[in-house]
Design a protein around this motif. Structure first.
Motif, short mmCIF file in Angstrom:
data_model
loop_
_atom_site.label_atom_id
_atom_site.label_comp_id
_atom_site.label_asym_id
_atom_site.label_seq_id
_atom_site.Cartn_x
_atom_site.Cartn_y
_atom_site.Cartn_z
N ALA A 111 2.58 2.72 3.67
CA ALA A 111 1.27 3.26 4.06
C ALA A 111 0.81 2.75 5.42
CB ALA A 111 0.23 2.90 2.99
N SER A 112 1.59 1.85 6.03
CA SER A 112 1.15 1.26 7.30
C SER A 112 1.25 2.28 8.43
CB SER A 112 2.03 0.05 7.64
OG SER A 112 3.33 0.48 7.99
N PRO A 113 0.37 2.18 9.42
CA PRO A 113 0.48 3.07 10.59
C PRO A 113 1.86 2.96 11.24
CG PRO A 113 -1.55 1.77 10.69
CD PRO A 113 -0.79 1.26 9.51
N ALA B 276 1.40 11.51 13.82
CA ALA B 276 1.33 11.04 12.43
C ALA B 276 2.24 11.94 11.60
CB ALA B 276 -0.09 11.11 11.91
N GLN C 142 3.96 5.31 9.35
CA GLN C 142 3.50 6.70 9.31
C GLN C 142 3.42 7.37 10.67
OE1 GLN C 142 1.22 8.04 6.28
NE2 GLN C 142 0.59 6.05 5.52
N ARG C 143 3.52 6.60 11.70
CA ARG C 143 3.58 7.20 13.04
C ARG C 143 5.04 7.41 13.39
NH1 ARG C 143 -1.17 8.70 15.81
NH2 ARG C 143 -2.86 7.24 15.35
N ALA D 34 -2.95 14.68 14.23
CA ALA D 34 -3.02 13.52 13.34
C ALA D 34 -4.37 13.45 12.64
CB ALA D 34 -2.78 12.25 14.15
#
Lengths: 389, 451
Positions: free
Chosen positions: B444-446, B326, B449-450, B379
Motif C-alpha cells: 500500500a506504500s506510495p 499511480a 504504488q507509483r 493519479a
C-alpha cells in the motif's frame, strides 16, 4: 480546447489531495441549509424526461419513443416520463421542479467527456481564455469562511472534477472499510507521508473510518442494497450530521439505441436517489435543495435505432423541501425547425449554471457578484428566477 | 540511452518479480514483443470467434424456452449457461492478472491493456458481456505490434465495437432495404474521430461526424455475432470526411477501410496516439519532447506501432527517476501478485472475493469503465480516501488468503522495490505487528504504488 481534464486535476488538486492534513474538526458550517448536486453522466434526454406534449412538433419527432404513453401531466404543457410516477407526490407537494432548455456554454463538438468537464468546471467555453483549474463547487467553498473537511462530501468511487480544488472536500464510498489495528493505521500514515497525494488519501480514509466507527455503524457497510441507494443513504447520513453539501453521479443516460428500454435503469436510479434522500433526511429535507444536471441534451428527432444522438439544450431536475417546485422553469424555445439549434437540437435559452447559482444564492446567501465572477465566471443572473423558498 | 532495468520493469511492466529477471535492454524488450506471445499460449483465454458456438447454444435454448414456456427444461439450462458465462468472465480476469504477474514479456501485457482501454468495447446484454474478454483477445492482442491502421480497422469493425457504439443496428436512410424504420446512429462515427483517431481538439465538425456515420452504414452483425458488410443497408453515394470523398454508387467495405486508413495517417492522430502513450506509461503531464518524439516516429513510419514503442523507450524523459504515475487497480493487483510470486487461487468464489469485488471497490469493476473513453489516467482519480482504503484492505487480506507463507516484510520491501526502499517504509516494515500487516504496508506504500 481551453483546457483538458488532466490540466484541471493536476493543477487544482495539490491542496484537495490532502484534505485531512489537519485533524477533522466538527465545527458546524456557517449555515443550516443543504445542497445536493447530482451529475447525470451520459447526456440525459431532457425532452424524454420532461416531455413537451403541448408543443405541436413534439409528437412527430418522437414517434416510437412516446409510443402512445403520454406520461404524467405536470402543467398541461409538459408531462413527466411514465417511469417517474413515483416522484409525482413530490411534484404535488411543490418539492420537485424542472428547468427546460438549459445548457452549459459548451457547443457543437458534443463530446460527453469535454461536456462533463465543462459542466463540473463551471467555466465558459472561450478557447484559450480559461485559466480556471478547479470545480465550481470547490470554488464556491473557497469563498466561504468556516469550511471544514466535513462540510462537503463527494460520494462514490473515483474522484470528481466538480469538487477538485483548494478547499477541503471529503470523499468516500459507502462500501469502503478499513480493518487495520490502530498501530497499523499509524504505520500506514507514516509510510505515506512523503507523498502528498497518497498521504491525503490515507489520512482521509483513516479519518473517515474512525468517525464512522465512532458513530457505531450508523452509516456505511450496508450490503445488499442497490449501489445508488447506498450512495444516497450515505449522503443523507452525512448531511444529517456535519455536512452541508453532497455530490454524486448517476450514469447511464447515453441512449443512442432503443431508448425506451435504456432509460429505465437511470430513471429508476434517479427516482430512488431522490426518494431515498427525502426518506433518510427526515426533517432536514425541508432545508434541502437537490440540483441534478447533465452535460447536454439530445437530438429532438429520434435517430435510426430508436434512440437519440448528442444534442445541446437539456433539462435540469430540482428537488427538495427548500425549492419552489411544482413548476417547470425556463423559456420554451419551441420545436419548429427554425427554432432548433442547428436544425437538430433543442435551443438552449438559459445557462444551466445560472440556475445552480440561484440555488446557492437562495440557500447560502452568496452574493451575486461572487457567483458571477468566481463560482461561475461570466454567468449572468439577471432575470433568472428565484428557485429557493 | 539511459536504460535502467529496475525502471523498465516498474514503469513499462508490472514491476519486479522474484522469479523473472528484469529486461536487459530496451532492445530486448522490443525483441520479446516481436517474438511469440508465450503468455497467450501458456494461459489461454477464448477468442470471440471461439465462443460463438456457445452463443448459438444460448440462442437455441432461448428459442426452446419461448416455444415451451417457463416450465421448459431449457429454463434450467439457460440459468446454468448464464452462470457458466459469468464464471468464465471472472476467470478471464484472473487469467489476465496472472499473465501480467508472470510474464517475462510484461510490456506486451501492458500494451494489451493500454490498447484494450483505447478501444474500449463493452457488452450491453449477458451474451455480449460474456464475449468482452474474447474481443480483446481477438481484435486487440494479436494486433499491437503491427500498424495503428491495422489495429484501428480490427477494433472498429469488430462485432463487439459495432454493438457497443450502436453501429450494428444503424442503416443508411436511403439504402435499398432501409424500409423507413431504422436509420443513422452517430455514436461510432463520433467516437472514432474523438477517441480512436484524431482526438477532440482536432479540426473536425458535426458534418464530418454525420458523413462518417453514413459511410459506416452497411457494417452489420448477424445473429451468430459474425461481421457482415451488407451493401443494401448502406447509404448510397459518396461521403465527405475531412474534405476527402469516399465511396460511390456501390457501397463497399473497402471505402470504410480507406477512410480509417486516412484517419490513421492524419497528423492529429499521430499526436493523439503519441500523447496517450506518453501519458499512460510515463506521466499524467508528460514531457512535450517525449510526445513530439513518439509522434515523429509515428509519422515517419506511417503509424508503425513498434517504431512508436521504440521512440517511447529511447527518450530520456521516459527514464526520469521520479515515478510520476499511480498504478491503476488492475496494475496494482497484478504487480502485487508478481512481487509476491503468488499462486493462483482455488475455489469458485475466489475470483470474485479476492479480485473482482475488491477491484470494484478500488474503482475499477469488471463491468468496465463508464464510457468508451476508458479509464481515467490521473493519479488524483484513483488515489482518493475510498480508493486508498480499498487498496489497503486488499493488501491486508488477499496475500494471506493466497499463500500460506508470506515473506519477511523487510526482505519483501527490498525485493519488490529493487533496493530503493524509503526510510519510512523500511521502518514500518520492520515495526509491523505481523507479517500480513508488514506485507500490506509495503504493497500500500506510495513507493510500490507509483511507477
Amino acid at each position: 480546447m481551453p483546457f483538458s481534464r488532466r490540466d484541471i486535476l493536476t493543477m487544482g488538486c495539490s491542496a484537495a489531495a490532502a484534505p485531512f492534513l489537519t485533524p477533522v474538526t466538527l465545527a458546524a458550517a456557517p449555515w443550516d441549509q443543504r445542497l445536493v448536486v447530482i451529475i447525470l453522466r451520459g447526456a440525459m434526454d431532457g425532452l424524454d424526461v420532461v416531455r413537451p406534449l403541448g408543443d405541436p412538433h413534439f409528437a412527430a419527432a418522437r414517434r416510437s419513443l412516446n409510443n402512445g404513453v403520454q406520461g404524467h401531466d405536470l402543467d398541461g404543457f409538459f408531462a413527466l416520463h411514465p417511469d417517474l410516477g413515483g416522484l409525482m407526490p413530490l411534484w404535488r407537494a411543490g418539492q420537485l421542479g424542472f428547468v427546460q432548455a438549459v445548457s452549459t456554454p459548451y457547443r457543437d463538438k458534443r463530446s460527453h467527456f469535454d461536456g462533463q468537464d465543462l459542466l463540473e468546471a463551471g467555466t465558459g467555453f472561450e478557447g484559450g481564455t480559461s485559466t480556471i483549474r478547479d470545480g465550481w463547487l470547490n470554488r464556491m467553498l473557497q469563498t466561504l469562511p468556516g469550511i471544514t473537511a466535513e462540510t462537503a462530501y463527494a460520494v462514490g468511487s473515483g474522484g470528481m472534477l466538480l469538487t477538485s480544488g483548494a478547499a477541503p472536500v471529503a470523499s468516500w464510498a459507502p462500501d469502503a472499510d478499513l480493518d487495520l489495528s490502530p498501530q497499523a493505521r499509524d504505520l500506514m500514515k507514516q509510510v505515506a507521508r512523503g507523498d502528498p497525494l497518497f498521504s491525503g488519501a490515507v489520512e482521509g480514509a483513516i479519518g473517515i473510518v474512525e468517525s464512522l466507527e465512532a458513530e457505531a455503524g450508523a452509516a456505511g457497510g450496508q450490503r445488499g442494497q442497490k449501489p445508488h441507494v447506498a450512495i444516497a443513504r450515505f449522503a443523507a447520513g452525512r448531511l444529517r450530521a456535519e455536512s452541508r453539501i453532497a455530490t454524486f453521479s448517476i450514469n447511464g443516460w447515453d441512449t443512442h439505441n432503443r431508448q425506451a428500454a435504456g432509460m429505465r435503469q437511470p430513471l429508476q436510479a434517479l427516482s430512488d436517489s431522490l426518494l431515498t434522500l427525502r426518506d433518510e433526511l427526515g426533517p432536514v429535507w425541508d432545508r434541502t435543495a437537490v440540483v441534478a444536471m447533465t452535460e447536454f441534451g439530445r437530438t429532438l428527432r429520434e435517430n435510426g435505432t430508436g434512440g437519440t444522438d448528442h444534442g445541446t439544450g437539456g433539462a435540469m431536475v430540482l428537488a427538495g423541501g427548500a425549492i419552489r417546485g411544482g413548476r417547470v422553469y425556463g423559456d420554451w424555445p419551441g420545436l419548429d425547425e427554425l427554432d432548433l439549434y442547428k436544425g437538430r437540437d433543442l435551443m438552449p435559452t438559459a445557462d444551466v449554471r445560472a440556475y445552480a447559482a440561484m440555488a446557492m444564492r437562495g440557500l447560502f446567501g452568496l452574493p451575486r457578484d461572487v457567483l458571477e465572477r468566481v463560482v461561475f465566471p461570466g454567468v449572468e443572473l439577471a432575470g433568472v428566477p428565484e428557485i429557493i423558498l | 540511452m539511459p536504460f535502467d532495468p529496475r525502471i523498465s520493469a516498474i514503469r513499462f511492466g508490472y514491476g519486479l518479480a522474484p522469479s523473472a529477471a528484469p529486461p536487459a535492454s530496451a532492445g530486448a524488450m522490443l525483441a520479446r514483443l516481436t517474438g511469440p506471445d508465450r503468455m497467450a499460449q501458456a494461459m489461454p483465454i477464448a477468442r470471440f470467434g471461439d465462443m460463438l458456438p456457445r452463443v448459438a447454444e444460448f440462442r437455441a435454448l432461448n428459442r426452446q424456452r419461448k416455444a415451451m414456456g417457463r416450465d421448459s427444461p431449457a429454463q434450467e439450462a439457460i440459468k446454468a449457461l448464464r452462470r457458466e458465462m459469468r464464471g468464465d468472465r471472472q476467470n478471464a480476469l484472473v487469467t489476465n492478472l496472472y499473465r501480467a504477474a508472470r510474464a517475462e514479456d510484461a510490456l506486451r501485457e501492458r500494451l494489451v491493456r493500454f490498447w484494450a482501454d483505447h478501444f474500449t468495447a463493452l457488452g450491453k446484454n449477458p451474451i455480449l458481456r460474456a464475449l468482452e474478454f474474447g474481443y480483446v483477445e481477438e481484435a486487440i492482442r494479436p494486433n499491437i505490434t503491427g500498424t495503428f491502421a491495422g489495429l484501428l480497422k480490427a477494433a472498429v469493425t469488430h462485432p463487439m465495437m459495432l454493438h457497443y457504439l450502436d453501429q450494428a443496428r444503424a442503416v443508411g436512410p436511403n439504402a435499398p432495404e432501409a424500409k423507413g424504420t431504422r436509420g443513422l446512429n452517430e455514436n461510432l462515427a463520433r467516437e472514432v474521430l474523438e477517441l480512436h483517431t484524431l482526438g477532440v481538439g482536432a479540426p473536425y465538425g458535426q458534418n464530418d461526424v454525420r458523413e462518417l456515420a453514413e459511410l459506416f452504414t452497411g457494417m452489420t452483425v448477424n445473429s451468430e455475432q459474425v461481421f457482415n458488410f451488407y451493401p443494401r443497408l448502406a447509404e448510397p453515394g459518396a461521403e465527405e470526411v475531412l474534405g476527402q470523398r469516399y465511396g460511390g454508387a456501390n457501397p463497399r467495405l473497402a471505402d470504410i477501410h480507406d477512410a480509417l486508413d486516412d484517419l490513421a495517417r492524419h497528423p492529429a492522430t499521430a499526436r493523439h496516439i503519441a500523447s496517450k502513450l506518453a501519458v499512460h506509461f510515463v506521466a499524467d503531464d508528460p514531457d512535450a519532447g517525449l510526445v513530439d518524439h513518439i509522434a515523429a516516429a509515428y509519422t515517419q513510419t506511417g503509424g508503425d506501432l513498434m517504431a512508436c514503442y521504440g521512440a517511447l523507450l529511447d527518450h530520456p524523459a521516459a527514464w526520469a527517476a521520479e515515478a510520476q504515475k499511480a498504478r491503476q487497480p488492475f496494475d496494482f493487483v497484478a504487480a502485487s501478485l508478481r512481487a509476491l510470486d503468488a499462486p493462483m487461487p482455488e475455489g469458485d468464489k475466489a475470483p470474485l472475493r479476492l479480485f473482482s469485488r475488491p477491484m470494484a471497490e478500488m474503482g475499477q469493476p469488471i463491468e468496465g469503465p463508464i464510457g468508451p473513453d476508458g479509464w481515467p489516467e490521473e493519479a488524483q482519480y484513483w488515489i482518493t480516501p475510498q480508493g486508498m482504503a480499498a487498496r489497503i484492505q486488499w493488501a491486508a487480506r488477499a496475500p494471506s488468503a493466497l499463500m500460506p507463507d508470506l515473506p519477511d516484510p523487510r526482505a519483501f520491501a527490498e525485493a519488490a522495490l529493487g533496493g530503493m526502499v524509503p526510510d519510512d517504509l523500511r521502518f514500518a516494515a520492520a515495526g509491523a505487528e505481523s507479517r500480513p500487516v508488514g506485507v500490506a504496508l509495503v504493497l500500500a506504500s506510495p513507493a510500490f504504488q507509483r511507477r
